[in-house]
Design a protein around this motif. Structure first.
Motif, PDB file in Angstrom:
ATOM      1  N   ASN A  77       0.892  -1.165   0.118  1.00 22.13           N
ATOM      2  CA  ASN A  77       0.124   0.148   0.136  1.00 22.13           C
ATOM      3  C   ASN A  77       0.918   1.214  -0.138  1.00 22.13           C
ATOM      4  O   ASN A  77       0.282   2.341   0.332  1.00 22.13           O
ATOM      5  CB  ASN A  77      -1.040   0.104   1.146  1.00 22.13           C
ATOM      6  N   GLN A  78       2.175   1.157  -0.331  1.00 20.30           N
ATOM      7  CA  GLN A  78       3.044   2.268  -0.149  1.00 20.30           C
ATOM      8  C   GLN A  78       3.469   2.676  -1.656  1.00 20.30           C
ATOM      9  O   GLN A  78       3.741   1.831  -2.301  1.00 20.30           O
ATOM     10  CB  GLN A  78       4.343   1.877   0.768  1.00 20.30           C
ATOM     11  N   SER A  79       3.569   4.050  -1.873  1.00 20.91           N
ATOM     12  CA  SER A  79       4.284   4.526  -3.162  1.00 20.91           C
ATOM     13  C   SER A  79       5.655   4.737  -2.756  1.00 20.91           C
ATOM     14  O   SER A  79       6.098   5.043  -2.002  1.00 20.91           O
ATOM     15  CB  SER A  79       3.462   5.903  -3.466  1.00 20.91           C
ATOM     16  N   PHE A  80       6.471   4.432  -4.016  1.00 27.95           N
ATOM     17  CA  PHE A  80       7.791   4.633  -4.197  1.00 27.95           C
ATOM     18  C   PHE A  80       8.073   5.186  -5.730  1.00 27.95           C
ATOM     19  O   PHE A  80       7.205   4.850  -6.638  1.00 27.95           O
ATOM     20  CB  PHE A  80       8.533   3.367  -4.046  1.00 27.95           C
ATOM     21  N   HIS A  81       9.070   6.193  -5.651  1.00 26.92           N
ATOM     22  CA  HIS A  81       9.317   6.818  -6.670  1.00 26.92           C
ATOM     23  C   HIS A  81      10.794   6.404  -7.219  1.00 26.92           C
ATOM     24  O   HIS A  81      11.868   6.510  -6.344  1.00 26.92           O
ATOM     25  CB  HIS A  81       9.362   8.328  -6.734  1.00 26.92           C
ATOM     26  N   ILE A  82      10.968   6.025  -8.511  1.00 28.87           N
ATOM     27  CA  ILE A  82      12.198   5.507  -8.872  1.00 28.87           C
ATOM     28  C   ILE A  82      12.640   6.847 -10.138  1.00 28.87           C
ATOM     29  O   ILE A  82      11.920   7.087 -10.942  1.00 28.87           O
ATOM     30  CB  ILE A  82      12.095   4.243  -9.757  1.00 28.87           C
ATOM     31  N   PRO A 191      18.312   3.428 -12.884  1.00 28.60           N
ATOM     32  CA  PRO A 191      17.299   3.691 -11.736  1.00 28.60           C
ATOM     33  C   PRO A 191      17.602   4.070 -10.668  1.00 28.60           C
ATOM     34  O   PRO A 191      18.646   3.212  -9.953  1.00 28.60           O
ATOM     35  CB  PRO A 191      16.732   2.590 -11.970  1.00 28.60           C
ATOM     36  N   VAL A 192      17.155   5.093 -10.098  1.00 25.45           N
ATOM     37  CA  VAL A 192      17.757   5.638  -8.553  1.00 25.45           C
ATOM     38  C   VAL A 192      16.706   5.828  -7.838  1.00 25.45           C
ATOM     39  O   VAL A 192      15.475   6.331  -8.093  1.00 25.45           O
ATOM     40  CB  VAL A 192      18.411   6.766  -8.736  1.00 25.45           C
ATOM     41  N   LEU A 193      16.509   5.033  -6.508  1.00 26.11           N
ATOM     42  CA  LEU A 193      15.555   5.255  -5.533  1.00 26.11           C
ATOM     43  C   LEU A 193      15.449   6.759  -4.889  1.00 26.11           C
ATOM     44  O   LEU A 193      16.522   7.086  -4.457  1.00 26.11           O
ATOM     45  CB  LEU A 193      15.757   4.097  -4.384  1.00 26.11           C
ATOM     46  N   ALA A 194      14.246   7.194  -5.175  1.00 19.75           N
ATOM     47  CA  ALA A 194      14.020   8.682  -4.651  1.00 19.75           C
ATOM     48  C   ALA A 194      13.899   8.504  -3.216  1.00 19.75           C
ATOM     49  O   ALA A 194      13.312   7.907  -2.718  1.00 19.75           O
ATOM     50  CB  ALA A 194      12.948   9.273  -5.655  1.00 19.75           C
ATOM     51  N   HIS A 195      14.447   9.619  -2.732  1.00 23.92           N
ATOM     52  CA  HIS A 195      14.138  10.159  -1.145  1.00 23.92           C
ATOM     53  C   HIS A 195      13.515   8.803  -0.213  1.00 23.92           C
ATOM     54  O   HIS A 195      12.565   9.176   0.361  1.00 23.92           O
ATOM     55  CB  HIS A 195      13.331  11.228  -1.140  1.00 23.92           C
ATOM     56  N   PRO A 196      14.539   8.128   0.011  1.00 21.66           N
ATOM     57  CA  PRO A 196      14.170   6.758   0.815  1.00 21.66           C
ATOM     58  C   PRO A 196      13.857   6.934   2.257  1.00 21.66           C
ATOM     59  O   PRO A 196      13.062   6.558   2.930  1.00 21.66           O
ATOM     60  CB  PRO A 196      15.326   6.062   0.589  1.00 21.66           C
ATOM     61  N   GLY A 197      14.464   8.181   2.731  1.00 21.71           N
ATOM     62  CA  GLY A 197      13.906   8.666   4.153  1.00 21.71           C
ATOM     63  C   GLY A 197      13.077   9.457   4.360  1.00 21.71           C
ATOM     64  O   GLY A 197      12.502  10.047   5.500  1.00 21.71           O
ATOM     65  N   GLY A 213      17.596  -3.122  -1.901  1.00 19.80           N
ATOM     66  CA  GLY A 213      18.968  -3.711  -1.923  1.00 19.80           C
ATOM     67  C   GLY A 213      18.905  -4.793  -2.716  1.00 19.80           C
ATOM     68  O   GLY A 213      20.071  -5.275  -3.269  1.00 19.80           O
ATOM     69  N   LYS A 214      17.703  -5.498  -2.911  1.00 16.90           N
ATOM     70  CA  LYS A 214      17.631  -6.891  -3.640  1.00 16.90           C
ATOM     71  C   LYS A 214      16.965  -6.606  -4.919  1.00 16.90           C
ATOM     72  O   LYS A 214      16.751  -7.498  -5.731  1.00 16.90           O
ATOM     73  CB  LYS A 214      16.491  -7.739  -2.906  1.00 16.90           C
ATOM     74  N   GLU A 215      16.844  -5.340  -5.279  1.00 19.47           N
ATOM     75  CA  GLU A 215      16.321  -4.860  -6.538  1.00 19.47           C
ATOM     76  C   GLU A 215      17.479  -4.331  -7.471  1.00 19.47           C
ATOM     77  O   GLU A 215      18.579  -4.049  -7.041  1.00 19.47           O
ATOM     78  CB  GLU A 215      15.152  -3.649  -6.456  1.00 19.47           C
ATOM     79  N   ASP A 216      17.271  -4.257  -8.935  1.00 19.41           N
ATOM     80  CA  ASP A 216      18.234  -3.815  -9.818  1.00 19.41           C
ATOM     81  C   ASP A 216      18.340  -2.199  -9.921  1.00 19.41           C
ATOM     82  O   ASP A 216      18.439  -1.678 -11.053  1.00 19.41           O
ATOM     83  CB  ASP A 216      17.864  -4.393 -11.177  1.00 19.41           C
ATOM     84  N   ILE A 217      18.546  -1.500  -8.591  1.00 15.64           N
ATOM     85  CA  ILE A 217      18.725   0.026  -8.810  1.00 15.64           C
ATOM     86  C   ILE A 217      20.387   0.081  -9.036  1.00 15.64           C
ATOM     87  O   ILE A 217      21.059  -0.539  -8.672  1.00 15.64           O
ATOM     88  CB  ILE A 217      18.220   0.423  -7.415  1.00 15.64           C
ATOM     89  N   ALA A 218      20.580   1.435  -9.596  1.00 15.00           N
ATOM     90  CA  ALA A 218      21.835   1.762  -9.865  1.00 15.00           C
ATOM     91  C   ALA A 218      22.429   2.635  -8.517  1.00 15.00           C
ATOM     92  O   ALA A 218      23.373   2.823  -8.340  1.00 15.00           O
ATOM     93  CB  ALA A 218      21.953   2.490 -11.257  1.00 15.00           C
ATOM     94  N   GLY A 219      21.551   3.264  -7.814  1.00 15.81           N
ATOM     95  CA  GLY A 219      22.018   4.129  -6.878  1.00 15.81           C
ATOM     96  C   GLY A 219      20.800   4.657  -5.849  1.00 15.81           C
ATOM     97  O   GLY A 219      19.490   4.102  -6.344  1.00 15.81           O
ATOM     98  N   VAL A 220      21.041   5.546  -5.117  1.00 14.18           N
ATOM     99  CA  VAL A 220      19.880   6.101  -4.237  1.00 14.18           C
ATOM    100  C   VAL A 220      20.096   7.777  -4.021  1.00 14.18           C
ATOM    101  O   VAL A 220      21.240   8.150  -4.125  1.00 14.18           O
ATOM    102  CB  VAL A 220      19.916   5.633  -3.009  1.00 14.18           C
ATOM    103  N   GLU A 221      19.035   8.455  -4.001  1.00 10.77           N
ATOM    104  CA  GLU A 221      18.883   9.679  -3.793  1.00 10.77           C
ATOM    105  C   GLU A 221      19.179   9.982  -2.378  1.00 10.77           C
ATOM    106  O   GLU A 221      18.279   9.838  -1.452  1.00 10.77           O
ATOM    107  CB  GLU A 221      17.562  10.480  -4.105  1.00 10.77           C
ATOM    108  N   CYS A 222      20.620  10.413  -1.952  1.00  3.55           N
ATOM    109  CA  CYS A 222      21.013  10.467  -0.544  1.00  3.55           C
ATOM    110  C   CYS A 222      20.690  11.798  -0.055  1.00  3.55           C
ATOM    111  O   CYS A 222      20.410  12.167   0.871  1.00  3.55           O
ATOM    112  CB  CYS A 222      22.650  10.124  -0.570  1.00  3.55           C
TER     113      CYS A 222
END
Length: 282
Positions: A77-82, A191-197, A213-222
């Motif tokens: 039920n959660q939204s995530f932006h890539i 693909p970079v995970l947006a604003h994880p915090g 961490g188990k998905e095929d992301i290239a990085g994270v928006e820190c």
């Protein structure tokens, strides 16, 4: 463009009138120049509409520009932006996915109005259907309509009183993160995970990072306005341990979201790591 220490300022998360930002590409170029930013990316929600024009204007202004997109996804039920960087905006798989997401967002707009009517709000649905949203305001159709009709004051009031789970109003069920990641990869992007915090996700930072961490992301928006210093350090350390890219940006929406200011947080080129940057010669 560099500051007096010779280090380029960057902002890799910006929205325009193509989605819910209030600045056109030409206005954005002006503002990027005023802010002293030398490298920037446009990452509109589920659209690449303004990438070509922004790229042309950036080249003419001598600015380094990275084409991007912010793809909506749903997990449970959660939204995530890539975020997708260095994408080919004409890639068919990506175009199909973001077109589907755009359709879902439009339907959510309409359904939210219908639910408010059912909840007793004196809204004329025909009047809403005929209403024309001005992109230069930022935001989206239902929000602008409800503000103009006096049902809410602004975007914060909209989300605190009207667009709520208690009213049965929520974001659509978008395709899962894996599909967004695959579409960005198909378009030649990272693909970079947006604003994880961010509290937007409604889950803990550790849970979010464990899953992605188990998905095929290239990085994270820190670096992001919703991250405090401790969160930023934690996410950077996580990326370093896992050999992933480090990005960041203001998530600026022009004048629409006053607290999101271009170039804030202040980020310099030496703080980010993304494969696509080498192709820009920065």
């Amino acid at each position: 463009m560099e500051n007096r220490e010779g280090i380029m300022k960057v902002d890799l998360h910006i929205h325009t009138t193509a989605s819910d930002g209030s600045w056109t590409p030409s206005r954005l170029i002006d503002e990027v120049g005023k802010a002293g930013i030398g490298l920037f990316a446009v990452t509109d929600h589920d659209t690449t509409q303004n990438i070509a024009e922004t790229g042309r204007l950036a080249a003419a202004a001598g600015l380094a520009f990275l084409p991007g997109v912010e793809v909506s996804s749903t997990l449970g039920n959660q939204s995530f932006h890539i975020l997708g960087y260095g994408i080919d905006p004409d890639n068919e798989e990506l175009r199909r996915l973001i077109a589907w997401n755009t359709q879902l967002l439009a339907e959510a707009d309409h359904n939210s109005i219908r639910k408010l009517i059912a909840d007793g709000f004196a809204i004329d649905y025909g009047e809403y259907a005929a209403y024309q949203h001005d992109p230069a305001r930022g935001g989206w159709k239902s929000l602008s309509f409800l503000i103009d009709k006096g049902f809410c004051r602004d975007v914060n009031d909209f989300f605190s009183r009207l667009f709520t789970a208690e009213r049965g109003i929520r974001f659509p069920d978008f395709p899962p993160p894996a599909k967004a990641i695959q579409a960005i990869r198909s378009a030649g992007g990272s693909p970079v995970l947006a604003h994880p915090g961010s509290s937007f996700h409604g889950t803990s930072l550790d849970e979010t990072l464990d899953f992605f961490g188990k998905e095929d992301i290239a990085g994270v928006e820190c670096f992001h306005p919703s991250h405090d210093a401790a969160t930023t350090r934690r996410v950077i350390a996580w990326c370093q341990r896992n050999g992933l890219s480090i990005t960041g940006g203001s998530d600026c929406h022009g004048d629409f979201v006053s607290k999101r200011r271009l170039g804030r947080p202040s980020i310099h080129l030496e703080q980010v790591r993304l494969e696509e940057l080498s192709a820009l010669g920065v």
